[in-house]
Design an enzyme around this catalytic site. Structure first.
Site, PDB file in Angstrom:
ATOM      1  N   ASP A   1     -13.988  17.426   7.567  1.00  0.00           N
ATOM      2  CA  ASP A   1     -13.409  18.499   6.917  1.00  0.00           C
ATOM      3  C   ASP A   1     -12.266  18.241   6.285  1.00  0.00           C
ATOM      4  OD1 ASP A   1     -11.929  17.891   9.121  1.00  0.00           O
ATOM      5  OD2 ASP A   1     -12.161  20.139   9.915  1.00  0.00           O
TER       6      ASP A   1
ATOM      7  N   ASN B   1      -9.387  28.833  17.988  1.00  0.00           N
ATOM      8  CA  ASN B   1     -10.280  29.912  17.910  1.00  0.00           C
ATOM      9  C   ASN B   1     -11.660  29.402  18.106  1.00  0.00           C
ATOM     10  OD1 ASN B   1     -10.610  28.392  15.680  1.00  0.00           O
ATOM     11  ND2 ASN B   1     -10.204  29.902  13.969  1.00  0.00           N
TER      12      ASN B   1
ATOM     13  N   HIS C   1     -13.134  26.922  16.338  1.00  0.00           N
ATOM     14  CA  HIS C   1     -13.807  26.209  15.411  1.00  0.00           C
ATOM     15  C   HIS C   1     -14.059  24.679  15.639  1.00  0.00           C
ATOM     16  CE1 HIS C   1      -9.947  25.069  13.110  1.00  0.00           C
ATOM     17  NE2 HIS C   1     -10.037  24.164  13.896  1.00  0.00           N
TER      18      HIS C   1
ATOM     19  N   GLU D   1     -15.682  28.265  11.211  1.00  0.00           N
ATOM     20  CA  GLU D   1     -14.915  29.471  11.656  1.00  0.00           C
ATOM     21  C   GLU D   1     -15.668  30.439  12.532  1.00  0.00           C
ATOM     22  OE1 GLU D   1     -11.744  28.467  11.827  1.00  0.00           O
ATOM     23  OE2 GLU D   1     -10.490  28.714  10.098  1.00  0.00           O
TER      24      GLU D   1
END
Ligand code: GLP
Length: 247
Positions: free
Chosen positions: A67, A136, A138, A143
């Site tokens: 990423d 979170n 991810h 996401e």
């Protein structure tokens, strides 16, 4: 999916380093996808040290990026590719034509995504993916709520990611968008290792491993992978019951 726990950061890092090296020993032309971030930093340092000491050759290994932040220059500290270059690729002298990162500065980001998907396909898929978990849930920049079927894509980063992501930079940054491999890449990879350490990851690890599998916690998708390993230190595993740890 298997879960393995380790006493501390040193131990989990040693074990992850060995796991990557074993992959390279077994298949010297492996395609590796290694996450940037704090979690695996020590594992990569140990891996490089061991590879040099034991003369484990990386000369045929290919690397694909997981990423990248959109809008962060490649030479800026905090850029994901730069992190991997500094910690792994430069010390191991990996030739440039064996490294495939997203062109996150491209005008046409969809084209950059397509290019990455084509490269992975052409290489015969990813042999080993090492990922972390965001606060979170991810994975990469997948996401919460992302489609499981996506391959490479551009995504709006949620607030947690924008906030937590500041830790990688010297000064505050605007982190609105990311480009990432998709959960489909994770499911297609031949082997996946998810690492988490520290008490701050205990809550999200519990949600990923003990609640239902759902894209609301993207990392939970790893439970649908037949050859996946979750490596946790004691602190990150501290909210799991023995059953949830497969004990
Ligand atoms: C970051 C990255 C991920 C990384 C994860 C955990 O935002 N996009 O690839 O694995 O979140 O980061 P860390 O290891 O620093 O906790």
């Amino acid at each position: 999916m298997r879960v393995k726990t380790f006493n501390d950061y040193q131990e989990i890092s040693d074990a992850a380093a060995s796991a990557i090296l074993n992959q390279v020993k077994q298949k010297p032309d492996s395609v590796l996808c290694l996450a940037s971030g704090d979690t695996a930093k020590l594992a990569y340092k140990k891996m490089v040290e061991k590879a040099k000491k034991e003369q484990i050759s990386f000369s045929d290994v290919h690397f694909v990026g997981l990423d990248e932040w959109i809008g962060i220059l490649p030479q800026k500290q905090g850029n994901c590719a730069l992190f991997l270059r500094q910690i792994i690729l430069s010390p191991l002298k990996i030739p440039e034509d064996q490294i495939y990162f997203f062109d996150s500065m491209a005008n046409d980001l969809d084209k950059a995504c397509k290019k990455m998907d084509d490269i992975i396909l052409k290489k015969g898929g990813i042999d080993l993916m090492v990922v972390g978990i965001g606060m979170n849930g991810h994975v990469g920049f997948n996401e919460p709520g992302v489609s499981q079927k996506l391959k490479s894509h551009v995504i709006l980063l949620d607030e947690t990611t924008q906030k937590v992501g500041q830790k990688y930079f010297k000064e505050p940054q605007i982190l609105k968008k990311g480009i990432t491999l998709g959960l489909q890449h994770l499911l297609d990879a031949k082997k996946v290792i998810l690492m988490a350490n520290g008490i701050h990851k205990a809550k999200i690890i519990k949600e990923a491993l003990a609640k239902e599998v759902s894209v609301d916690i993207p990392a939970s998708i790893i439970r649908n992978h037949g050859n996946s390993l979750v490596m946790l230190d004691k602190a990150a595993a501290s909210s799991l019951t023995p059953k949830e740890m497969n004990l």
